[in-house]
Design an enzyme around this catalytic site. Structure first.
Site, PDB file in Angstrom:
ATOM      1  N   CYS A  28      -4.201  12.495   0.063  1.00 30.54           N
ATOM      2  CA  CYS A  28      -4.869  12.317   1.191  1.00 30.54           C
ATOM      3  C   CYS A  28      -6.203  12.717   1.275  1.00 30.54           C
ATOM      4  CB  CYS A  28      -4.176  13.076   2.163  1.00 30.54           C
ATOM      5  SG  CYS A  28      -4.743  12.893   3.872  1.00 30.54           S
ATOM      6  N   ASP A  60      -3.183   1.459   5.252  1.00 28.16           N
ATOM      7  CA  ASP A  60      -3.907   2.967   5.503  1.00 28.16           C
ATOM      8  C   ASP A  60      -5.136   2.742   6.009  1.00 28.16           C
ATOM      9  OD1 ASP A  60      -5.023   5.373   5.068  1.00 28.16           O
ATOM     10  OD2 ASP A  60      -4.423   5.293   2.955  1.00 28.16           O
ATOM     11  N   HIS A  86       0.000   5.352   4.464  1.00 33.25           N
ATOM     12  CA  HIS A  86      -0.932   6.676   4.135  1.00 33.25           C
ATOM     13  C   HIS A  86       0.082   7.615   4.173  1.00 33.25           C
ATOM     14  CE1 HIS A  86      -4.268   9.302   3.859  1.00 33.25           C
ATOM     15  NE2 HIS A  86      -3.791  10.205   4.948  1.00 33.25           N
TER      16      HIS A  86
END
Length: 251
Positions: free
Chosen positions: A134, A189, A221
């Site tokens: 991330c 995402d 994501h």
């Protein structure tokens, strides 16, 4: 699998003391260093389990609490399992901590983390590997671009905002990178849409950076995070293979 020892350590930085989780094979010998950058939810039991698994493959792994300026981990209380309905409120709570981590602060911190690993008797000589998830993928990319002589391998998974139009976007450091890179993107995402994936790919290619990029079909994501609803077991195992293959080649 190798037995692993895990502990909490403190890392001195220019801006204070960063708490971190350290995992390493419990065999009394040094191993290649890996700097592991957390996702936005922060240092918590799931990330420690991931670090343990990586350490069991023969690495000394450091997972710093990059939000240390706001407090020691956990900087906010998290549920054991993060549902989609809870995410907005959690991110709202985390925003003040995230705002303490400017690009300039991240670069200073990266040097401190790499210094600590290099000085540790638990690591071998030579450059480190870096992996991030991330927001951590951007930190990993920034670390490779600002400390090129100290980083041999970088992996980023479901990375966020890696190639924006901002003047300090991480992808703009591509021409300084000497490490080998791997990225495993999620194809669903919003934090890294196709135009950013293409912009990152173009920047790395133009700079001559050794890299490999894959888009994981069907993955969302956060697909590596088993304590969230975004978890994808198949994509996560694919990520482990790619990460371990990269580190075995480069370190």
């Amino acid at each position: 699998m190798t037995a692993v020892h895990g502990s909490t350590v403190d890392i001195p930085t220019q801006d204070g003391t960063a708490d971190a989780y350290l995992a390493h094979p419990d065999d009394g010998t040094p191993h290649p260093a890996v700097l592991f950058y957390m996702d936005a939810f922060g240092l918590r039991p799931h990330l420690k389990k991931m670090a343990d698994r990586l350490a069991s493959a023969g690495y000394t792994v450091l997972v710093p609490n990059v939000f240390y300026r706001h407090g020691r981990a956990p900087v906010v209380e998290l549920p054991e399992f993060i549902n989609p309905a809870e995410r907005p409120e959690i991110f709202k709570s985390l925003r003040p901590a995230a705002e303490t981590l400017t690009p300039e602060a991240a670069v200073r911190d990266a040097g401190a983390y790499l210094d600590w690993l290099a000085a540790s008797p638990l690591t071998t000589d030579g450059p480190a590997g870096v992996t991030g998830y991330c927001m951590g993928a951007g930190l990993a990319l920034r670390t490779a671009g600002t400390h090129p002589d100290r980083v041999a391998a970088v992996a980023g998974f479901h990375g966020a905002y890696l190639a924006t139009e901002a003047p300090d976007s991480p992808h703009l450091l591509a021409d300084r990178i000497t490490a080998e890179l791997y990225f495993g993107h999620a194809d669903q995402d919003a934090t890294l849409p196709p135009e950013q994936i293409n912009r990152l790919e173009d920047a790395l290619t133009a700079a001559g950076v050794a890299h490999h990029t894959e888009v994981y079909a069907g993955a969302r994501h956060g697909f590596t995070q088993a304590d969230t609803a975004m978890y994808d077991a198949e994509a996560t195992e694919r990520h482990w293979k790619a990460l371990l293959d990269l580190l075995a080649r480069a370190l």
